[in-house]
Design a protein around this motif. Sequence first.
Motif, PDB file in Angstrom:
ATOM      1  N   MET A   1      40.630  47.128  37.446  1.00 60.39           N
ATOM      2  CA  MET A   1      42.065  47.392  37.488  1.00 60.39           C
ATOM      3  C   MET A   1      42.596  47.106  38.888  1.00 60.39           C
ATOM      4  N   ASN A   2      43.734  46.444  38.962  1.00 66.25           N
ATOM      5  CA  ASN A   2      44.362  46.137  40.244  1.00 66.25           C
ATOM      6  C   ASN A   2      45.396  47.211  40.557  1.00 66.25           C
ATOM      7  N   ASN A   3      45.016  48.182  41.396  1.00 69.65           N
ATOM      8  CA  ASN A   3      45.928  49.270  41.754  1.00 69.65           C
ATOM      9  C   ASN A   3      46.957  48.863  42.798  1.00 69.65           C
ATOM     10  N   LEU A   4      46.884  47.625  43.289  1.00 69.21           N
ATOM     11  CA  LEU A   4      47.759  47.192  44.381  1.00 69.21           C
ATOM     12  C   LEU A   4      48.927  46.333  43.910  1.00 69.21           C
ATOM     13  N   TYR A   5      48.918  45.952  42.654  1.00 70.35           N
ATOM     14  CA  TYR A   5      49.989  45.098  42.147  1.00 70.35           C
ATOM     15  C   TYR A   5      51.333  45.816  42.204  1.00 70.35           C
ATOM     16  N   GLY A   6      52.334  45.160  42.784  1.00 70.61           N
ATOM     17  CA  GLY A   6      53.665  45.728  42.860  1.00 70.61           C
ATOM     18  C   GLY A   6      53.874  46.743  43.966  1.00 70.61           C
ATOM     19  N   LYS A   7      52.818  47.077  44.698  1.00 69.54           N
ATOM     20  CA  LYS A   7      52.947  48.015  45.815  1.00 69.54           C
ATOM     21  C   LYS A   7      53.691  47.342  46.968  1.00 69.54           C
ATOM     22  N   THR A   8      54.328  48.150  47.793  1.00 68.31           N
ATOM     23  CA  THR A   8      54.990  47.641  48.990  1.00 68.31           C
ATOM     24  C   THR A   8      54.150  48.010  50.207  1.00 68.31           C
ATOM     25  N   VAL A   9      53.766  47.003  50.980  1.00 73.84           N
ATOM     26  CA  VAL A   9      52.840  47.176  52.103  1.00 73.84           C
ATOM     27  C   VAL A   9      53.526  46.759  53.398  1.00 73.84           C
ATOM     28  N   PHE A  10      53.484  47.634  54.388  1.00 67.53           N
ATOM     29  CA  PHE A  10      54.081  47.403  55.708  1.00 67.53           C
ATOM     30  C   PHE A  10      52.945  47.112  56.686  1.00 67.53           C
ATOM     31  N   SER A  77      66.863  49.763  59.174  1.00 68.68           N
ATOM     32  CA  SER A  77      67.636  48.626  58.659  1.00 68.68           C
ATOM     33  C   SER A  77      67.049  48.037  57.379  1.00 68.68           C
ATOM     34  N   LEU A  78      65.894  48.525  56.958  1.00 67.63           N
ATOM     35  CA  LEU A  78      65.265  47.985  55.748  1.00 67.63           C
ATOM     36  C   LEU A  78      66.186  48.156  54.540  1.00 67.63           C
ATOM     37  N   PRO A  79      66.268  47.152  53.683  1.00 65.10           N
ATOM     38  CA  PRO A  79      67.013  47.312  52.435  1.00 65.10           C
ATOM     39  C   PRO A  79      66.408  48.441  51.604  1.00 65.10           C
ATOM     40  N   GLU A  80      67.220  49.087  50.800  1.00 66.01           N
ATOM     41  CA  GLU A  80      66.740  50.211  49.991  1.00 66.01           C
ATOM     42  C   GLU A  80      65.545  49.803  49.125  1.00 66.01           C
ATOM     43  N   SER A  81      65.544  48.568  48.657  1.00 66.87           N
ATOM     44  CA  SER A  81      64.463  48.114  47.780  1.00 66.87           C
ATOM     45  C   SER A  81      63.125  48.011  48.504  1.00 66.87           C
ATOM     46  N   PHE A  82      63.144  48.013  49.838  1.00 67.42           N
ATOM     47  CA  PHE A  82      61.905  47.930  50.606  1.00 67.42           C
ATOM     48  C   PHE A  82      61.554  49.253  51.300  1.00 67.42           C
ATOM     49  N   LYS A  83      62.322  50.298  51.049  1.00 66.39           N
ATOM     50  CA  LYS A  83      62.056  51.565  51.728  1.00 66.39           C
ATOM     51  C   LYS A  83      61.039  52.438  50.993  1.00 66.39           C
ATOM     52  N   ASN A  84      60.675  52.056  49.788  1.00 70.35           N
ATOM     53  CA  ASN A  84      59.626  52.784  49.073  1.00 70.35           C
ATOM     54  C   ASN A  84      58.275  52.192  49.459  1.00 70.35           C
ATOM     55  N   ILE A  85      57.840  52.526  50.658  1.00 69.72           N
ATOM     56  CA  ILE A  85      56.617  51.945  51.218  1.00 69.72           C
ATOM     57  C   ILE A  85      55.401  52.714  50.717  1.00 69.72           C
ATOM     58  N   ASP A  86      54.464  51.969  50.132  1.00 70.82           N
ATOM     59  CA  ASP A  86      53.257  52.585  49.573  1.00 70.82           C
ATOM     60  C   ASP A  86      52.092  52.603  50.554  1.00 70.82           C
ATOM     61  N   ILE A  87      52.003  51.560  51.381  1.00 72.35           N
ATOM     62  CA  ILE A  87      50.852  51.420  52.283  1.00 72.35           C
ATOM     63  C   ILE A  87      51.345  50.955  53.646  1.00 72.35           C
ATOM     64  N   LEU A  88      50.883  51.624  54.682  1.00 75.55           N
ATOM     65  CA  LEU A  88      51.177  51.233  56.063  1.00 75.55           C
ATOM     66  C   LEU A  88      49.888  50.797  56.734  1.00 75.55           C
ATOM     67  N   ILE A  89      49.879  49.592  57.276  1.00 70.70           N
ATOM     68  CA  ILE A  89      48.731  49.082  58.029  1.00 70.70           C
ATOM     69  C   ILE A  89      49.123  48.997  59.498  1.00 70.70           C
ATOM     70  N   ASN A  90      48.678  49.951  60.293  1.00 72.04           N
ATOM     71  CA  ASN A  90      48.906  49.937  61.739  1.00 72.04           C
ATOM     72  C   ASN A  90      47.851  49.041  62.375  1.00 72.04           C
ATOM     73  N   ASN A  91      48.194  47.767  62.513  1.00 72.98           N
ATOM     74  CA  ASN A  91      47.234  46.769  62.974  1.00 72.98           C
ATOM     75  C   ASN A  91      47.491  46.284  64.392  1.00 72.98           C
ATOM     76  N   ALA A  92      48.738  46.304  64.850  1.00 66.28           N
ATOM     77  CA  ALA A  92      49.068  45.743  66.169  1.00 66.28           C
ATOM     78  C   ALA A  92      48.217  46.393  67.260  1.00 66.28           C
ATOM     79  N   GLY A  93      47.597  45.569  68.070  1.00 70.78           N
ATOM     80  CA  GLY A  93      46.763  46.102  69.150  1.00 70.78           C
ATOM     81  C   GLY A  93      46.225  44.985  70.024  1.00 70.78           C
TER      82      GLY A  93
END
Length: 257
Positions: A1-10, A77-93
């Motif tokens: 099962m693909n649990n990531l389909y349709g998720k919003t990832v930042f 400033s994110l559009p409302e359609s992108f504010k339902n964030i499911d996953i945050l990847i803090n990668n910058a470094g």
Amino acid sequence: MNNLYGKTVFITGATKGIGRSCALAYAEKGSNLILTARSGDLLDSLKEELIRKYGVKVYTLVIDVQNSADVENKVNSLPESFKNIDILINNAGLALGLDKAFLATPTDIDAVIDTNVKGMLYITSSIVPLMLKNNSGHIVNLGSIAGDAAYAGGAIYCASKAAVKSFSDGLRIDLVDTNLRVTNIKPGLVETEFSKVRFKGDIEKANNTYKGINALTPDDVANVVIYATGLPENVQLTEIAMTPNHQADGRTVHRNI
């Protein structure tokens, strides 16, 4: 099962290395993406590639994670359609130099701490409240095995990654009564532009970092990120350390030279 389909990832630091590989891996899974970096041109190029290859929705933000006001304004400033964030990847470094700590310049110290630590805090502080509105989400902080034990010439970078570990643990405690999950992923040697940045464009020094060992690739790390965030919501991987074969820890590496 693909649990990531349709998720919003930042994803922060999305245009190169591990961040770029994560963007491609999530897009392949059908996730929609919010990509951030300092280069608008590279973001535009990556966005076009992801839409062309995978047909996912992509929103880009030119952000300097070191600037708290910039982070707050851009996330707001994110559009409302992108504010339902499911996953945050803090990668910058990044890391700069391989000198003794007391020889580092204030500029280099600020760049490492402001990006690796404060940038992570600024982004997290802006995104987690959005996740809490839905009582759902997964925060992945890209740490390093360097955060477990210091190595020669790496005191400042190692301290920044130790902070990532402690922050991840503390944030997990803060969120223990919610459905949000926190994972600290700690790679060893990964062959990216990391060493080129560390040595300020000295290609020979950068290449020597990976000489004699088959280092991890950004895709290797992205695969682990995908695995950790694709598990059922009742499973939380708190910490994952990973190294290439022939690397035991941050200081012990066998090289075939």
